[in-house]
Design a protein around this motif. Structure first.
Motif, PDB file in Angstrom:
ATOM      1  N   CYS A   1      -4.684  -8.017  -8.571  1.00  0.00           N
ATOM      2  CA  CYS A   1      -4.263  -7.071  -7.482  1.00  0.00           C
ATOM      3  C   CYS A   1      -3.372  -7.803  -6.323  1.00  0.00           C
ATOM      4  O   CYS A   1      -3.922  -8.985  -6.000  1.00  0.00           O
ATOM      5  CB  CYS A   1      -5.358  -6.445  -6.653  1.00  0.00           C
ATOM      6  SG  CYS A   1      -5.171  -5.440  -5.257  1.00  0.00           S
TER       7      CYS A   1
ATOM      8  N   HIS B   1     -10.005   0.290  -9.654  1.00  0.00           N
ATOM      9  CA  HIS B   1     -10.849  -0.511 -10.183  1.00  0.00           C
ATOM     10  C   HIS B   1     -11.832  -0.667  -8.947  1.00  0.00           C
ATOM     11  O   HIS B   1     -12.911  -0.848  -9.303  1.00  0.00           O
ATOM     12  CB  HIS B   1     -10.265  -1.777 -10.345  1.00  0.00           C
ATOM     13  CG  HIS B   1      -9.512  -1.832 -11.889  1.00  0.00           C
ATOM     14  ND1 HIS B   1      -9.857  -1.874 -12.997  1.00  0.00           N
ATOM     15  CD2 HIS B   1      -8.166  -1.648 -12.068  1.00  0.00           C
ATOM     16  CE1 HIS B   1      -9.136  -1.516 -14.080  1.00  0.00           C
ATOM     17  NE2 HIS B   1      -7.754  -1.486 -13.501  1.00  0.00           N
ATOM     18  N   ARG B   2     -11.207  -0.886  -7.630  1.00  0.00           N
ATOM     19  CA  ARG B   2     -12.062  -1.093  -6.397  1.00  0.00           C
ATOM     20  C   ARG B   2     -12.964   0.046  -6.140  1.00  0.00           C
ATOM     21  O   ARG B   2     -13.942  -0.083  -5.877  1.00  0.00           O
ATOM     22  CB  ARG B   2     -11.156  -1.178  -5.380  1.00  0.00           C
ATOM     23  CG  ARG B   2     -10.302  -2.568  -5.589  1.00  0.00           C
ATOM     24  CD  ARG B   2     -11.151  -3.949  -5.624  1.00  0.00           C
ATOM     25  NE  ARG B   2     -10.147  -5.064  -6.173  1.00  0.00           N
ATOM     26  CZ  ARG B   2      -9.876  -5.399  -7.234  1.00  0.00           C
ATOM     27  NH1 ARG B   2     -10.424  -4.719  -8.449  1.00  0.00           N
ATOM     28  NH2 ARG B   2      -8.974  -6.405  -7.689  1.00  0.00           N
TER      29      ARG B   2
ATOM     30  N   ASP C   1       0.690  -1.135  -0.057  1.00  0.00           N
ATOM     31  CA  ASP C   1       0.002   0.038   0.064  1.00  0.00           C
ATOM     32  C   ASP C   1       0.793   1.258  -0.206  1.00  0.00           C
ATOM     33  O   ASP C   1       0.105   2.468  -0.307  1.00  0.00           O
ATOM     34  CB  ASP C   1      -0.958   0.122   1.241  1.00  0.00           C
ATOM     35  CG  ASP C   1      -1.934   0.983   1.193  1.00  0.00           C
ATOM     36  OD1 ASP C   1      -2.833   1.144   0.120  1.00  0.00           O
ATOM     37  OD2 ASP C   1      -2.167   1.954   2.144  1.00  0.00           O
TER      38      ASP C   1
ATOM     39  N   HIS D   1       1.171  -0.957  -8.956  1.00  0.00           N
ATOM     40  CA  HIS D   1       1.572  -2.530  -8.853  1.00  0.00           C
ATOM     41  C   HIS D   1       1.588  -3.303 -10.064  1.00  0.00           C
ATOM     42  O   HIS D   1       1.981  -4.525 -10.072  1.00  0.00           O
ATOM     43  CB  HIS D   1       0.340  -3.326  -8.165  1.00  0.00           C
ATOM     44  CG  HIS D   1       0.237  -2.878  -6.805  1.00  0.00           C
ATOM     45  ND1 HIS D   1      -1.062  -2.572  -5.927  1.00  0.00           N
ATOM     46  CD2 HIS D   1       1.141  -2.260  -6.020  1.00  0.00           C
ATOM     47  CE1 HIS D   1      -0.791  -2.135  -4.713  1.00  0.00           C
ATOM     48  NE2 HIS D   1       0.596  -1.963  -4.683  1.00  0.00           N
TER      49      HIS D   1
ATOM     50  N   SER E   1      -5.716  -4.255 -10.930  1.00  0.00           N
ATOM     51  CA  SER E   1      -4.773  -3.762  -9.937  1.00  0.00           C
ATOM     52  C   SER E   1      -4.496  -2.086  -9.927  1.00  0.00           C
ATOM     53  O   SER E   1      -4.762  -1.553 -11.216  1.00  0.00           O
ATOM     54  CB  SER E   1      -3.392  -4.549 -10.064  1.00  0.00           C
ATOM     55  OG  SER E   1      -2.679  -3.959 -11.150  1.00  0.00           O
ATOM     56  N   ALA E   2      -3.809  -1.681  -9.164  1.00  0.00           N
ATOM     57  CA  ALA E   2      -3.418  -0.426  -9.035  1.00  0.00           C
ATOM     58  C   ALA E   2      -2.366  -0.101 -10.122  1.00  0.00           C
ATOM     59  O   ALA E   2      -1.540  -0.846 -10.337  1.00  0.00           O
ATOM     60  CB  ALA E   2      -3.040   0.088  -7.844  1.00  0.00           C
TER      61      ALA E   2
ATOM     62  N   ASN F   1      -5.978   1.684  -6.050  1.00  0.00           N
ATOM     63  CA  ASN F   1      -6.733   0.727  -6.840  1.00  0.00           C
ATOM     64  C   ASN F   1      -7.988   1.263  -7.604  1.00  0.00           C
ATOM     65  O   ASN F   1      -9.075   1.106  -6.567  1.00  0.00           O
ATOM     66  CB  ASN F   1      -6.850  -0.622  -6.151  1.00  0.00           C
ATOM     67  CG  ASN F   1      -7.284  -1.649  -7.575  1.00  0.00           C
ATOM     68  OD1 ASN F   1      -7.741  -1.548  -8.622  1.00  0.00           O
ATOM     69  ND2 ASN F   1      -6.915  -2.902  -7.098  1.00  0.00           N
TER      70      ASN F   1
ATOM     71  N   ARG G   1      -6.636   2.866 -15.238  1.00  0.00           N
ATOM     72  CA  ARG G   1      -7.404   1.709 -14.922  1.00  0.00           C
ATOM     73  C   ARG G   1      -6.887   0.767 -16.293  1.00  0.00           C
ATOM     74  O   ARG G   1      -6.718  -0.674 -15.760  1.00  0.00           O
ATOM     75  CB  ARG G   1      -8.988   1.780 -15.015  1.00  0.00           C
ATOM     76  CG  ARG G   1      -9.229   2.207 -13.667  1.00  0.00           C
ATOM     77  CD  ARG G   1     -10.825   2.312 -13.603  1.00  0.00           C
ATOM     78  NE  ARG G   1     -11.422   3.291 -14.616  1.00  0.00           N
ATOM     79  CZ  ARG G   1     -12.719   3.445 -14.867  1.00  0.00           C
ATOM     80  NH1 ARG G   1     -13.542   2.383 -14.437  1.00  0.00           N
ATOM     81  NH2 ARG G   1     -13.213   4.217 -15.679  1.00  0.00           N
TER      82      ARG G   1
ATOM     83  N   GLY H   1      -3.619  -1.620 -15.326  1.00  0.00           N
ATOM     84  CA  GLY H   1      -4.055  -2.750 -14.444  1.00  0.00           C
ATOM     85  C   GLY H   1      -5.029  -3.638 -14.647  1.00  0.00           C
ATOM     86  O   GLY H   1      -5.447  -4.423 -13.850  1.00  0.00           O
TER      87      GLY H   1
END
Length: 626
Positions: free
Chosen positions: A146, A214-215, A94, A158, A154-155, A212, A138, A141
């Motif tokens: 993730c 996506h989340r 993180d 990452h 994923s971010a 991230n 976005r 990743g």
């Protein structure tokens, strides 16, 4: 374990997951040890084995890549790589940051490939309102797992590999998504340049790339939300884990940053936990600020006045958040902590420090340029025919204007010795060519005399003001505005010496000139009228007349500058003193406290004028007791 893998099993496809996990942590350990050494005052970049930490950091990432290839082959699939990434703890993952080098070179290449440029805002790069339309961030990743939650997507950070691109964050960028990507990268590059940091080893935690997204979109799609408590906990762990906030302010006269409450909250958390806070601005804003000191068609005090108006306008309570509950919670935390006004003072102090450091650097540059320039060393630098051309002359004249206006900034901040040094430098420049009584000598004589007066050197101040008055009456006549300014300055010294009758006579003479030339509602007229009111109060002749004049002045200042400005506060202080002199003690204390709040916010608690004003309520209470 590292040596075992490197010397033995690295060539084998049987390298264990636990060995690989330990190996992947080695660069982080090297980095953390180096940071700890720096914090303990060790300046060497070498460890106790005599090996450069930078070299060791790089070599271990190279070894990781070799083990990675031995584990999974040169054509490793992303899922396999991510399973190794998960060997790091979620907390460590993180706090990974992206290097300034990567942002400047690789990320910007992706931005340009999208048909965008440095003027694109973060919103342009990734619009989270478009759930299924991936932007640059976005998309990077989208097909990666993730490493934190094991889910697809994923971010951005990452997806990066190699020490030149990703590593434990050393800076947390606190910014707004409305900022342009070019300005963000420029601010980071300038920060590295100023502190001699390697852009390949300076890793930035920046939310758009390190969270991230996506989340974030998945939660928005479901209508879910993160509670304030969870957000606050996450913010706190990131701020304290990284330990250094770089707060990006732009534009300098109305920072968007201070309008976003979560940005303000990041700064608050950094202050609360004694983390380092640095103000950063893009080159364009820095240049705009500096250029304002040499714009000849503006008033002498224009930029300095604007700067202090900016400080006066800063108010955490005006910041906004997209969720009303978040705004209420953050404001409550600040109110329960240092309080709104104290926090505004903290922010203002950071901006004041930034401004002083900036002009200090610029003064050094311009002074060095003049000292090595033959124009300044004995040539006729104001004569086009005798020097290298008009550009050379403009450079010297610009330096004179710059020094005078920076001197005014120093003066307002209580840095009187620095201001005096610049004013004297301007005086010397004029004397070398035109002599001590040329008409343009009026400005440095005025400014040096003001500093002498503020330092209590009254006889020296009168000497400078008398020289100024002789030049003004000779070149402009007794009824000119500039001559009236000389009357005002001389009257101020008389007032300080207790010669209030002489001071009042000169102020009234100057007031007649100013009203005729500028009008009764001009701010310059109001300033002289205030001096008249002060002398009426000092003479004790008519407190009500003095109060009436002070309120006229305050009305003009509020219309011109605004109520919460330092200029209005000065008049409030005079009103408080007059109220106390006329035995209206409660009104006096209340007015004084209102003025003190503004002084502390704009000047800071240690400024000489703030310290003097802070003592006034106690004096009023003493008077009340008598």
């Amino acid at each position: 374990v590292f040596k075992l893998i490197k010397m033995g099993n690295a060539a084998s496809s049987k390298t264990s997951t636990s060995q690989y996990s330990l190996l992947t942590m080695m660069p982080c350990l090297c980095f953390r040890r180096r940071e700890k050494d720096r914090q303990n005052g060790k300046e060497s970049d070498e460890d106790h084995h005599g090996v450069s930490c930078d070299d060791e950091f790089e070599s271990k990432y190279e070894d990781i890549q070799r083990v990675d290839e031995n584990c999974y082959g040169t054509n490793t699939n992303q899922e396999a790589k991510n399973s190794c990434s998960r060997s790091m703890s979620s907390e460590e993952l993180d706090l990974l940051g992206i290097s300034v080098h990567n942002l400047r070179e690789k990320f910007m290449a992706e931005v340009r490939a999208e048909g965008l440029d440095e003027n694109a805002m973060i919103y342009d790069l990734e619009d989270l309102r478009k759930y299924d339309d991936f932007g640059i961030i976005r998309r990077k990743g989208a097909n990666s797992t993730c490493p934190i939650d094991g889910k697809m997507g994923s971010a951005y950070v990452h997806t990066l590999k190699g020490a030149d691109n990703v590593g434990p964050a050393t800076i947390m960028l606190s910014y707004a998504w409305a900022y342009r990507i070019g300005d963000i990268i420029d601010t980071l590059q300038r920060h590295c340049d100023m502190h001699s940091l390697d852009i390949k080893r300076t890793y930035v935690w920046i939310c758009c790339l390190c969270v991230n997204q996506h989340r974030v979109v998945e939660m928005k799609r479901k209508g879910d939300f993160v509670t304030f408590e969870d957000l606050a906990k996450t913010f706190r762990s990131r701020v304290t884990g990284i330990g250094h906030i770089l707060a990006m302010m732009a534009p300098w006269f109305a920072p968007t940053y201070l309008e976003r409450l979560w940005c303000v909250y990041e700064m608050y958390m950094a202050h609360l936990h004694d983390c380092q806070i640095t103000i950063g601005m893009p080159s364009s804003e820095r240049e705009n600020f500096v250029d304002g000191f040499v714009v000849k068609d503006s008033s002498e005090e224009g930029l300095v006045t604007k700067f202090f108006e900016t400080l006066s306008a800063i108010n955490v309570k005006n910041a906004k958040a997209s969720v009303d509950a978040d705004r209420s919670n953050i404001l409550q935390l600040i109110q329960d902590g240092p309080g709104y006004e104290a926090f505004n003072v903290i922010v203002n102090q950071l901006i004041r420090n930034w401004a002083v450091n900036l002009v200090n650097d610029e003064v050094k540059v311009r002074t060095a340029t003049l000292e090595k320039d033959s124009v300044y060393n004995g040539k006729d630098y104001l004569n086009v025919d005798k020097v290298g051309g008009e550009d050379e002359i403009i450079g010297v004249l610009d330096a004179m204007v710059f020094f005078q206006r920076v001197g005014l900034l120093y003066e307002r901040m209580g840095e009187l010795d620095k201001a005096l040094a610049l004013y004297e430098q301007v005086k010397e420049m004029i004397e070398k060519k035109l002599g001590p009584d040329h008409e343009i000598m009026v400005d440095p004589l005025l400014n040096i005399g003001k500093i002498c007066r503020m330092q209590g050197k009254y006889e020296e101040a009168l000497e400078y003001f008398n020289q100024m008055l002789v030049i003004c009456e000779r070149d402009y006549g007794p009824d000119h505005l500039t001559t009236g300014q000389a009357y005002t300055c001389t009257a101020q010294v008389y007032g300080d010496q207790g010669l209030h009758d002489k001071a009042l006579q000169l102020y009234q003479r100057s007031l007649v000139i100013e009203e005729r030339e500028s009008g009764k509602n001009a701010i310059s007229t109001a300033e002289i009228l205030e001096h008249v009111a002060v002398e009426l109060m000092n003479l004790g002749q008519d407190y009500e007349d003095a109060l009436q004049k002070f309120h006229e002045v305050l009305s003009i200042k509020v219309d011109h500058y605004g109520k919460g400005t330092i200029y209005a506060a000065l008049t409030m202080k005079n009103i408080a003193s007059t109220l106390a002199a006329s035995n209206r003690y409660e009104e006096a204390i209340n007015t004084c406290q209102e003025a003190l709040t503004i002084y502390e916010k704009v000047y800071g608690p240690d400024h000489p004028d703030t310290v003097a004003l802070a003592a006034l309520p106690g004096l009023i209470v003493t008077l009340k007791g008598l």
